[in-house]
Structures are given as C-alpha cells and as structure tokens.
Design a protein around this motif. Structure first.
Motif, short mmCIF file in Angstrom:
data_model
loop_
_atom_site.label_atom_id
_atom_site.label_comp_id
_atom_site.label_asym_id
_atom_site.label_seq_id
_atom_site.Cartn_x
_atom_site.Cartn_y
_atom_site.Cartn_z
N ALA A 86 30.36 45.25 59.01
CA ALA A 86 30.96 44.50 57.89
C ALA A 86 32.37 44.99 57.56
N PRO A 87 32.60 46.31 57.39
CA PRO A 87 33.97 46.73 57.07
C PRO A 87 34.96 46.50 58.21
N SER A 88 34.53 46.68 59.46
CA SER A 88 35.45 46.45 60.57
C SER A 88 35.79 44.97 60.72
N ALA A 89 34.80 44.10 60.51
CA ALA A 89 35.07 42.66 60.57
C ALA A 89 36.00 42.24 59.44
N ALA A 90 35.76 42.77 58.23
CA ALA A 90 36.62 42.43 57.09
C ALA A 90 38.04 42.96 57.28
N ALA A 91 38.16 44.17 57.79
CA ALA A 91 39.49 44.73 58.04
C ALA A 91 40.23 43.91 59.09
N GLY B 269 16.97 40.48 50.82
CA GLY B 269 16.92 41.77 50.16
C GLY B 269 18.25 42.47 50.09
N TRP B 270 18.18 43.80 50.00
CA TRP B 270 19.36 44.61 49.71
C TRP B 270 20.42 44.59 50.81
N LEU C 33 32.98 36.40 54.21
CA LEU C 33 32.58 36.98 55.49
C LEU C 33 31.25 37.70 55.38
N ALA C 34 31.08 38.50 54.33
CA ALA C 34 29.84 39.26 54.14
C ALA C 34 28.63 38.33 53.99
N ASN D 262 26.09 44.47 52.69
CA ASN D 262 27.18 43.76 53.39
C ASN D 262 28.37 43.51 52.47
N LEU D 263 28.07 43.07 51.25
CA LEU D 263 29.15 42.76 50.30
C LEU D 263 29.96 44.01 49.96
#
Length: 331
Positions: free
Chosen positions: A94-99, A36-37, A81-82, A42-43
């Motif tokens: 998600a944003p902290s892992a991507a950063a 689902g959403w 990653l997402a 995450n993306l």
C-alpha cells in the motif's frame, strides 16, 4: 471542481477534498464490515506512503510543505487507492503503490493540476503489473480478526494464501467453464444475491457517497452516468443468459468489482479527465465499455483501472472533437 485543482486555491481545494473523503465513508465502512481490519491497515499505510512522498518531493522542489500537504489531494489519492487494494496485502504494497502514484502520477508532471493520468489508478495498475500475486489474493469475507490480520500483513504467520484467500466473483465468472450462473450463485461463496457477496453493499455504499457528491456539486453527472449507462447497455446486449458461458447480467456488473467507486470517485477526477460536459460524457462511456471488455475478454477480472488510464490518453482527442463540433453547431 476542475477550477479548484490549481495550486494556490488551497481553501476551496481543501473543502472539495474533504467532501470527497466524507463521501467515501459509506463504501469504506461496508468494506471494513466485509473484510475487517485489513481495509483500515491499507488506508493508514497508503496515507503514510503518499504523505511521505509528497513531503519528500516538495522538499526537493523547495516548495512550502504545509499548504500542499494540507490541501487533501494526496490523501484523497491514497484513500481511493487503498480502497481498491486487496485487504491484508503485504505491509509494503500500500505505501509503495501510494508513493508511486504521487511521484509518477502527479509530481512527475508538475504537481496539482498538471497530471494527465489518474494518480490512484496509475498506482493501482503499477502494483498489479509489478506484484500480480499479492494483488490477486483477496480474503474471504469475515475471514480474519485484527491479530490474524496483523500477522498476515507483516508476514508473521505460516498460513498459505489458499488458506484464507478466495477468488472474487468477477474472477470466478471469467474462468468458469462448467457451472451455470445459477449454480455459481447457489454454491460459490464469492457470489451474493446479485453480485459479489458483500461487494453488493460496498457498491451501494459508494453509490450513496457519489449521490452526495452530486448533491453538493463537487462532481457533475456526465462521466458517472456515461460510465454506468454504457456498462449497463453493453452487459445487457452481451448477456447470454445463465449458462456456463454467461458473461454476467447487467446488475451483476453494476454491483460487483469497483463499478461504483470508479463511476463516482475515479472517472470524475477533474485534472486527468475532460473539462467540457460533452467530453466528460464520452469519457465515461468509453470507460464503461472498456471495463466490460477487459472484464469479459481481458486478462484481469476488473478492468476499471486500465479503462480509466486508456481513456486518459484519449482526453485531448475528445476535447478537440467536442470543441470542433460545438464550433460547427454555433456557426
């Protein structure tokens, strides 16, 4: 593709990154259908964190923002990653892992074309080590609507994780001590026909995207074939039937977890991987073997991220070995 990932080659790099993003669509749509959403959230959150970190670092380094932000490399890392993160994880994960992936996996070493580790897998591994509880709560398939998902992501509901979360097929098989594999597939909601319920279609989606990348010559076949062949072979050799101590069939390992995402989108990352064809094949073989070993006897149910990072450390040795071997053959 390895030659594309150098700063200043923006048009070719942007085109390659665009094709990679396009190739993720079948698998991403299958994940969206399954969970689902939360996948879309995450993306969006991962892309926001990655682009914000990219802009901040470029500003501090006094580099022009637009060329680097528009080349697509940060967006590809955030997307991969997402897609690997649990749906409906806390909004900050998600944003902290991507950063972290962009800062520690890319810019710490000088930017595009310099990273010794796969940025997406480095961000995933850091998130798993730092926030294991949030990273191991996977939702049951089709468990939430948009409103419930938003409430869960932003911690606005009172649902405990065990009210909506479900152990994955890999995790359930790893901790199983009493049920046969046939009983798990018949009774456990995480199991489908051959692998994880619904995750089979996700893996087939990423397989379709990977074949598109091969057809477009964005990636070479060596690392994907090496990974999938070694994962198939070792799971076949170690397959001990359908008893309660079974480690799973070869088809189970190919169609469960992040096998196809890893094979076509992770081990093919050209900067952190080898440059020669033979070394890429050995690199993929190593990732496949380590993935199975971690899944079966390690502490984590899906070992793709750690397998890739460990093999990233071995890339210089693989390159030296293959170069020396080629020199001996030529002489």
């Amino acid at each position: 593709m390895p030659m594309l990932l150098v700063e200043g080659a923006d048009p070719r790099l942007r085109q390659a990154m665009g094709r990679v993003l396009l190739a993720t669509l079948p698998g991403a749509l299958a994940l969206l259908w399954l969970y689902g959403w939360g996948v879309l959230l995450n993306l969006v959150l991962a892309a926001s964190g990655a682009l914000a970190m990219e802009a901040l670092v470029l500003f501090l380094r006094k580099r022009p923002l637009l060329p680097s932000l528009s080349d697509g490399s940060a967006l590809v890392s955030a997307t991969l990653l997402a897609l690997a993160l649990p749906a409906y994880c806390p909004w900050w994960l998600a944003p902290s892992a991507a950063a972290s992936a962009l800062l520690l996996g890319k810019h710490l070493y000088g930017g595009v074309g310099q990273n010794p580790f796969n940025p997406a897998m480095l961000g995933y591994a850091l998130a798993l080590l730092c926030f294991p509880q949030s990273m191991t709560h996977w939702p049951a398939p089709h468990a939430m609507g948009l409103l419930e998902g938003l409430q869960r992501v932003f911690d606005l509901d009172s649902l405990r994780p065990d009210a909506w979360a479900q152990a994955t097929a890999l995790d359930s098989l790893r901790i199983n001590k009493s049920l046969t594999v046939d009983e798990l597939f018949a009774a456990h909601p995480a199991f489908g026909h051959f692998g994880g319920r619904g995750v089979e279609w996700v893996n087939l989606g990423f397989l379709a995207g990977g074949l598109f990348l091969l057809q477009q010559r964005v990636i070479s076949w060596h690392a994907p074939v090496g990974m999938l062949a070694s994962l198939l072979l070792i799971s076949l050799v170690c397959w001990n039937g359908t008893g309660s101590d079974s480690h799973g069939s070869p088809l189970f390992h190919l169609l469960t977890g992040a096998s196809m995402l890893g094979a076509f989108f992770i081990v093919t990352e050209p900067v952190s991987g080898p440059k020669t064809a033979r070394a890429r094949l050995l690199f993929g073989i190593g990732v496949g073997l380590l993935t199975y070993l971690i899944r079966t006897w390690g502490s984590y149910p899906d070992g793709v991220a750690f397998a890739v990072l460990l093999m990233n450390l071995a890339v210089p040795a693989l390159e030296r070995y293959c170069t020396a071997r080629q020199a001996r053959v030529s002489s």
